[in-house]
Design an enzyme around this catalytic site. Structure first.
Site, PDB file in Angstrom:
ATOM      1  N   ALA A 138       3.622  -4.268  11.186  1.00  0.00           N
ATOM      2  CA  ALA A 138       3.266  -3.761  12.513  1.00  0.00           C
ATOM      3  C   ALA A 138       2.078  -2.810  12.514  1.00  0.00           C
ATOM      4  CB  ALA A 138       4.474  -3.077  13.147  1.00  0.00           C
TER       5      ALA A 138
ATOM      6  N   ILE B 100      -1.934  -1.477   6.528  1.00  0.00           N
ATOM      7  CA  ILE B 100      -2.298  -2.564   5.622  1.00  0.00           C
ATOM      8  C   ILE B 100      -1.588  -3.859   6.003  1.00  0.00           C
ATOM      9  CG2 ILE B 100      -2.117  -3.371   3.233  1.00  0.00           C
ATOM     10  CD1 ILE B 100      -2.494  -0.411   2.383  1.00  0.00           C
TER      11      ILE B 100
ATOM     12  N   ASP C  86       9.172  -5.759  10.414  1.00  0.00           N
ATOM     13  CA  ASP C  86       8.992  -4.321  10.565  1.00  0.00           C
ATOM     14  C   ASP C  86      10.145  -3.772  11.400  1.00  0.00           C
ATOM     15  OD1 ASP C  86       7.769  -1.677  10.671  1.00  0.00           O
ATOM     16  OD2 ASP C  86       5.849  -2.682  10.344  1.00  0.00           O
TER      17      ASP C  86
ATOM     18  N   ASP D 267      15.648  -3.112   9.090  1.00  0.00           N
ATOM     19  CA  ASP D 267      15.595  -1.780   8.498  1.00  0.00           C
ATOM     20  C   ASP D 267      15.859  -1.909   7.004  1.00  0.00           C
ATOM     21  OD1 ASP D 267      15.844   0.818   7.684  1.00  0.00           O
ATOM     22  OD2 ASP D 267      17.405   1.370   9.115  1.00  0.00           O
TER      23      ASP D 267
ATOM     24  N   GLY E  37       6.502   0.455   3.375  1.00  0.00           N
ATOM     25  CA  GLY E  37       6.645   1.665   2.576  1.00  0.00           C
ATOM     26  C   GLY E  37       6.643   2.918   3.432  1.00  0.00           C
TER      27      GLY E  37
ATOM     28  N   SER F   3       0.789   1.969  -5.277  1.00  0.00           N
ATOM     29  CA  SER F   3      -0.122   3.052  -4.890  1.00  0.00           C
ATOM     30  C   SER F   3      -0.730   3.680  -6.128  1.00  0.00           C
ATOM     31  CB  SER F   3       0.640   4.129  -4.104  1.00  0.00           C
ATOM     32  OG  SER F   3      -0.164   5.272  -3.897  1.00  0.00           O
TER      33      SER F   3
ATOM     34  N   TYR G 166       7.541  10.108  -3.566  1.00  0.00           N
ATOM     35  CA  TYR G 166       6.686   8.951  -3.286  1.00  0.00           C
ATOM     36  C   TYR G 166       6.105   8.350  -4.567  1.00  0.00           C
ATOM     37  CZ  TYR G 166       2.887   6.125  -1.376  1.00  0.00           C
ATOM     38  OH  TYR G 166       2.025   5.092  -1.075  1.00  0.00           O
TER      39      TYR G 166
ATOM     40  N   LYS H 290       6.805   4.583  -6.514  1.00  0.00           N
ATOM     41  CA  LYS H 290       5.734   3.640  -6.821  1.00  0.00           C
ATOM     42  C   LYS H 290       5.618   3.413  -8.340  1.00  0.00           C
ATOM     43  CE  LYS H 290       4.482   2.911  -2.550  1.00  0.00           C
ATOM     44  NZ  LYS H 290       4.724   1.611  -1.892  1.00  0.00           N
TER      45      LYS H 290
END
Length: 258
Positions: free
Chosen positions: A11, A14, A33, A42, A72, A112, A152, A156
């Site tokens: 949505a 990226i 999304d 979800d 993410g 990331s 975060y 990743k």
């Protein structure tokens, strides 16, 4: 040749740029999304992950050509663990059977460059052990200790390790499915608004995440790479974490990977 792609986090950011790119090339895109998508799911919950697989199966007729596990979060929350690692794995593993009917199946995740930063080893290990309750518990401990900023990058780091450990297995490479990931630097998306909204904030984030080549990027830059990694032409990249970060990886790690 028209191909069918599934993109999570479609949505905005990226995901939206990738969906637009592929649709513009004439491909079918099934977007996933929390809103404004073909499938609402979800990925923090087991029910949402199951719904993703069942709805994709229904909409696609049981056959897809590529998966982009892009959804993410970057908040200091347990939800970031649930989506970034366990949601990504549920997407890739849950949809893998639907790739079996494709002549050129492809799969890619969005990681990331934050995977290069210091992480919490306990959280990373809990993720890789597929122990979601333990991972969520550890994330909450980090939040309570004022170390939520480690969450975060830890998710990743765990994700790219999973990619590396699984890409060459019979389930992926053995089935003819290139499994890879992209590792973006700072991209102008809703997720990074607080870091890129002003010249001052942009300068500050670039001091943490150096991007000597052209600076902060637009989502289309990553979308173009995702487009290639999921294309018919990508037949041999296996388990690669492709940094599209304006040089952050080079500045931070130098030649340490050789």
């Amino acid at each position: 040749m028209t191909r069918t792609y599934v993109i999570t986090g479609a949505a905005s950011g990226i995901g939206a740029a990738t969906a637009a790119l592929l649709a513009g090339q004439g491909h079918r895109v099934i977007g996933v999304d929390l809103h404004d998508a073909d499938i609402t799911a979800d990925l923090t919950t087991h029910e949402g992950r199951a719904a993703l697989v069942s709805h994709v199966t229904e909409l696609s007729g049981g056959r897809i050509d590529a998966v982009v596990a892009n959804a993410g979060l970057a908040t200091e929350s347990t939800a970031t663990v649930a989506v970034n690692y366990f949601g990504a794995l549920a997407t890739l593993e849950g949809l893998r059977p639907l790739l079996s009917g494709s002549d050129a199946p492809r799969a890619v995740a969005t990681a990331s460059m934050a995977s290069l930063f210091p992480v919490d080893d306990e959280l990373v290990d809990a993720c890789l052990a597929h122990d979601e309750p333990a991972a969520l518990h550890r994330a909450q401990q980090l939040i309570d200790a004022g170390q939520g900023g480690l969450i975060y990058g830890s998710t990743k780091r765990a994700l790219v390790r999973w990619i590396r450990r699984n890409a060459a297995t019979p389930e992926w490479a053995g089935a003819g499915i290139p499994l890879n990931a992209v590792a973006p630097g700072i991209i102008r998306t809703p997720m990074t608004d607080s870091f890129t909204a002003t010249e001052e904030s942009s300068k500050a984030i670039l001091e943490m995440v150096p991007m000597p080549l052209n600076g902060i990027a637009e989502p289309a830059v990553v979308a173009n790479l995702l487009g290639y990694l999921t294309s018919v032409e990508n037949s041999h990249l296996c388990g690669q974490i492709v940094f599209v970060d304006g040089g952050s990886d080079v500045v931070i790690r130098g030649d340490s990977t050789f």
